[in-house]
Design an enzyme around this catalytic site. Structure first.
Site, mmCIF file in Angstrom:
data_model
loop_
_atom_site.group_PDB
_atom_site.id
_atom_site.type_symbol
_atom_site.label_atom_id
_atom_site.label_comp_id
_atom_site.label_asym_id
_atom_site.label_seq_id
_atom_site.Cartn_x
_atom_site.Cartn_y
_atom_site.Cartn_z
ATOM 1 N N LYS A 163 9.614 -41.128 -8.119
ATOM 2 C CA LYS A 163 9.920 -39.926 -8.891
ATOM 3 C C LYS A 163 11.273 -40.065 -9.586
ATOM 4 C CE LYS A 163 7.557 -36.627 -5.836
ATOM 5 N NZ LYS A 163 6.680 -35.989 -6.835
ATOM 6 N N ARG A 203 -3.109 -35.690 -1.577
ATOM 7 C CA ARG A 203 -4.571 -35.675 -1.509
ATOM 8 C C ARG A 203 -5.110 -36.778 -0.599
ATOM 9 N NH1 ARG A 203 -4.818 -36.380 -7.867
ATOM 10 N NH2 ARG A 203 -2.875 -35.236 -7.522
#
Length: 495
Positions: A278, A352
């Site tokens: 990130k 996920r």
């Protein structure tokens, strides 16, 4: 903070502060009129002179009013009477309680629950008052060398002039107290730094919660997950020195034969993005990436305190997502607990991956419904902002239940589609499917990915990336969606 109900004339309450409302037309509420009568028109004179116009959220404190036993009277503006509803009620409650806290008053009797709100009963109004009181007094200073002033307000009485709604007020206070405690636990866990709130710490807090509230608890270690075949979950933790944990909490409030509701919370205690690193800006906020897990613990705490006649299971897959020599790489293919293979095109789509194995694990409980909660996608913030959470479901009935609970708790959600068309974006040349579907409809394709592991039961997914915490000056966890989840479970328990 302590809460109670009091049914008595407001002018006779021996308290540090009595709170009543005034509408924008300078019309006093019923309790305010009673105070004015005892004070021989002093309040109406104040309103007549314009010192209090009833504008929504405005406040005015009066000291030592003749004929009134309370030390202070707090007038809170309610806005226009015809427009007075749920939002206005909550805003005015927060304004009043914030003002009380600033006065140094130790206790208060609040006469706002008698105000009329279309479609909401006295229990709802009492519940919202309790939540507002805890919200305005909450402070997180566990990591500071000098603790903040805790404030002097220690007792709030939800009051009314008539005992007509006494039992409903008591129920609302009891429910509000439990939900508020669950929210505070969730906020505390979210606000802790990632060097403290590790997967091990989160598991330890779950064990402590189970001990305090007589829940059954089990913690699976990495070797247990390897034996089960949780390849999707374990792919996320490979770059971290912190061992992953898989927490199973059981609340048994109904018979053994009654199928449970299963809550699954994403527990990434820090998310660097892994190899798909990130940007540095605001990466500190990725300590909040375990707020889904924290909300499961907070909800179970509330459920246990309320003694709901329902069986609830909480599943918390928790780990870190870090870069490193052993970290999963873009292009790697892993085999999930379901046996389906996943091509990991972006290691920052890790939530996920851990939820996939947890959702498959949930099958063994033969649940009546499964709800997963996750700070899953930035895309849901683009779609819905920070007002409501995103909802996806494979059964319309379950979606409607959750939406109704969100409306009642004012912890609102908005349903987005799970159409087959979106699954096309997850196609892979090398595995059963990929873990991302590109930028378009990012929150939808993330939910579509999860849906591949939920075909054997009724399932809903809450994407709370926009609501689980605040940034900026008010940076911190919000405790959402504990009110929504607890209300949903309360309504299910009532049948």
């Amino acid at each position: 903070m302590e809460f109670s109900t009091k049914i008595a004339a407001p002018e006779k309450q021996k308290t540090a502060c009595v709170v009543v409302g005034v509408f924008e037309s300078r019309k006093p509420s019923r309790a305010a009129s009673a105070l004015d009568k005892a004070a021989r028109g002093q309040l109406r004179e104040l309103l007549r002179t314009g010192d209090m116009d009833g504008r929504a959220g405005s406040t005015r404190i009066l000291y030592r009013v003749r004929g009134v036993s309370a030390e202070r009277i707090l007038l809170v503006g309610l806005g226009k009477e015809k427009e007075f509803g749920e939002r206005q009620y909550r805003d005015c409650a927060r304004a009043a309680l914030s003002t009380i806290r600033e006065t140094g008053a130790r206790d208060a009797c609040v006469y706002l629950a008698e105000l009329q709100i279309p479609g909401r009963d006295a229990a709802w109004k009492a519940r919202q008052l309790v939540l507002a009181a805890v919200e305005v007094t909450y402070r997180f200073d566990q990591m500071k060398s000098k603790k903040a002033n805790a404030g002097s307000l220690v007792h709030v009485a939800v009051s009314a002039t008539s005992n007509h709604d006494a039992s409903a007020l008591e129920r609302g206070v009891r429910e509000g107290r439990a939900i508020a405690a669950g929210m505070s636990l969730t906020r505390d866990l979210g606000n802790l730094p990632a060097n403290v709130c590790t997967p091990t710490y989160l598991a330890e807090r779950a064990v402590k919660l189970a001990r305090e509230w007589k829940l059954a608890v089990e913690v699976l270690e990495q070797k247990d997950m390897e034996k089960l075949g949780m390849g999707s979950l374990l792919s996320v933790t490979r770059g971290s020195h912190q061992p992953p944990k898989f927490v199973i909490l059981r609340y048994s409030g109904a018979g053994k034969r009654e199928r449970p509701v299963v809550l699954v919370g994403k527990g990434i205690t820090f998310d660097t993005g892994g190899i798909s690193l990130k940007p540095a800006a605001e990466m500190d906020e990725m300590k909040f990436d375990m707020c889904g897990a924290a909300s499961v613990l907070g909800t179970l705490r509330a459920v246990a305190e309320l003694k709901l006649k329902l069986n609830v299971i909480g599943l918390v897959p928790t780990c870190e997502n870090m870069p490193g020599g052993a970290a999963t790489k873009p292009g790697d293919i892993v085999t999930s607990l379901s046996g389906q293979t996943v091509e990991i095109l972006n290691t920052d789509a890790e939530g996920r991956l851990i939820l996939a194995d947890a959702l498959t694990y949930a099958e063994r409980f033969e649940p009546q419904a499964v709800v997963d909660i996750a700070t899953l996608t930035g895309a849901v913030i683009i779609a819905l902002g920070h007002v409501c959470s995103g909802l996806f479901a494979n059964k319309d009935g379950l979606a409607q239940e959750l939406q109704a609970a969100g409306a009642e708790s004012w912890d609102r959600i908005w349903q987005l589609p799970l159409w087959d068309d979106y699954h096309e974006q997850l196609k892979s040349n090398f595995a059963d499917f990929a873990n991302i579907g590109g930028r378009p409809a990012g929150s939808v394709t993330a939910a579509c990915f999860l849906s591949k592991f939920t075909r054997k039961y009724d399932w809903a997914h809450l994407d709370i990336a926009g609501t689980a915490w605040k940034s900026g000056r008010e940076k911190g966890a919000t405790g959402r969606p504990v009110p929504l989840l607890t209300t949903f479970l309360m309504k299910r328990a009532r049948g």
